[in-house]
Design an enzyme around this catalytic site. Structure first.
Site, PDB file in Angstrom:
ATOM      1  N   GLU A  49       0.878  -1.150   0.015  1.00 59.24           N
ATOM      2  CA  GLU A  49      -0.055  -0.082   0.061  1.00 59.24           C
ATOM      3  C   GLU A  49       0.659   1.372   0.089  1.00 59.24           C
ATOM      4  O   GLU A  49       0.525   2.320   0.304  1.00 59.24           O
ATOM      5  CB  GLU A  49      -1.071  -0.016   1.202  1.00 59.24           C
ATOM      6  CG  GLU A  49      -1.638  -1.255   0.982  1.00 59.24           C
ATOM      7  CD  GLU A  49      -2.672  -1.463   2.234  1.00 59.24           C
ATOM      8  OE1 GLU A  49      -2.901  -0.476   3.152  1.00 59.24           O
ATOM      9  OE2 GLU A  49      -3.168  -2.544   2.575  1.00 59.24           O
ATOM     10  N   GLU A  77      -9.546   3.936   3.558  1.00 62.85           N
ATOM     11  CA  GLU A  77      -9.110   3.050   2.693  1.00 62.85           C
ATOM     12  C   GLU A  77      -9.115   3.389   1.262  1.00 62.85           C
ATOM     13  O   GLU A  77     -10.162   3.577   0.670  1.00 62.85           O
ATOM     14  CB  GLU A  77     -10.034   1.588   2.747  1.00 62.85           C
ATOM     15  CG  GLU A  77      -9.637   1.037   4.028  1.00 62.85           C
ATOM     16  CD  GLU A  77      -8.370   0.081   4.038  1.00 62.85           C
ATOM     17  OE1 GLU A  77      -7.707   0.032   3.169  1.00 62.85           O
ATOM     18  OE2 GLU A  77      -8.049  -0.582   4.988  1.00 62.85           O
TER      19      GLU A  77
END
Length: 307
Positions: free
Chosen positions: A65, A275
């Site tokens: 990520e 997110e």
């Protein structure tokens, strides 16, 4: 000329150099080494502003990520430019924001894992071979692109002492019983250098709020357990409004031992997991501009004094 590069993967070395360049161009930005990992890579902070409202933003807890790291770096650059030029960021006067808040950022919590996923650690090296050996126990996880953990095989966002035993039970039931590319909680909470340092930094700063940038799903998580934090839902709804992301309850299987979970439990103040983006991690750089556009309003709003 922009300092932050958003057209190449952000490795730990590039993150470090970018922070150095930002603090050189904008002396009112500052940085320190928060810790060094088990493999010697440094975890850096990046601080801007001098106001009384303290907030902590973190990114790249998870290796694949890493696209969240340049989000914080670019935000710092744009805010610094607004301060220097007397301009605005997301419609807010930059200098006024800097006088109202101090923003403490940790753009890359997991530099070891990031370097594995971005290809900075070459095949054939000792570190690559060690990770590959762990990954062989989990053949269904693509290697190295499916790697979320640090190079010791601990998922850093499952290593905080907020429902850690519950997280352990859930992840063990899923087969993550030993160091792995993802979802291994570690032998004890805060037993990793990275998580221990970030938790200690947060306790020292005593902030009003924390944000943890992750990918993916375009959702905002704001709760932990049954703890009711005054104003947290309303602020989360404002984040949803400015970003277009959905404010949602955390899925049970992911609802424990994270950084924002620990912060909510420890401080009884608002903590959020963002997110960002959509798709399969690691998200492509082609999504960066859209991710940044959506997150910018959250980053600015979170720093503004509560009404």
């Amino acid at each position: 000329m922009s300092i932050v590069k958003t057209d190449v993967p952000t490795t730990s070395a590039l993150c470090t150099q970018t922070i150095r360049d930002l603090t050189e161009r904008y002396p009112f930005c500052r940085s320190e080494v928060l810790t060094a990992t088990a493999f010697g890579r440094e975890v850096h902070t990046l601080v801007i502003g001098q106001g009384p409202r303290r907030v902590v933003y973190s990114a790249a807890h998870h290796a694949n990520e890493w696209i969240t790291a340049p989000v914080l770096l670019k935000f710092c650059e744009e805010l610094a430019e607004a301060i220097a030029s007397g301009g605005q960021i997301f419609g807010v006067d930059g200098e006024a924001l800097a006088q109202a808040a101090t923003i403490y950022m940790v753009p890359m919590v997991d530099p070891d894992g990031v370097d594995l996923v971005t290809g900075e650690i070459p095949p054939g090296s000792a570190q690559f071979a060690a990770a590959e050996a762990l990954a062989e126990n989990y053949p269904s996880i693509p290697f190295p692109e499916g790697w979320k953990a640090n190079l010791l095989g601990v998922d850093l966002n499952l290593n905080y002492p907020a429902g850690w035993l519950q997280a352990r039970e859930i992840k063990f039931s899923q087969g993550y019983t030993r160091p792995s590319p993802r979802d291994y909680v570690g032998r004890a909470p805060l037993n990793q250098l990275e998580t221990r340092a970030l938790a200690g930094y947060t306790e020292f700063l005593d902030p009003a709020l924390v944000l943890a940038l992750h990918t993916q799903g375009q959702v905002i998580y704001w709760q932990f357990s049954d703890i009711e934090v005054p104003g947290a839902q309303a602020l989360g709804e404002e984040f949803a409004r400015v970003s277009g992301y959905a404010l949602e309850e955390t899925p049970f299987a992911s609802a424990f031992a994270g950084y924002k979970d620990w912060f909510i439990q420890q401080f009884r103040r608002p903590g959020y997991t963002i997110e960002a983006g959509i798709g399969e991690n690691p998200l492509p750089l082609s999504q960066f501009d859209e991710i940044y556009r959506r997150c910018l309003g959250i980053l600015v709003t979170a720093a503004m004094p509560a009404v």
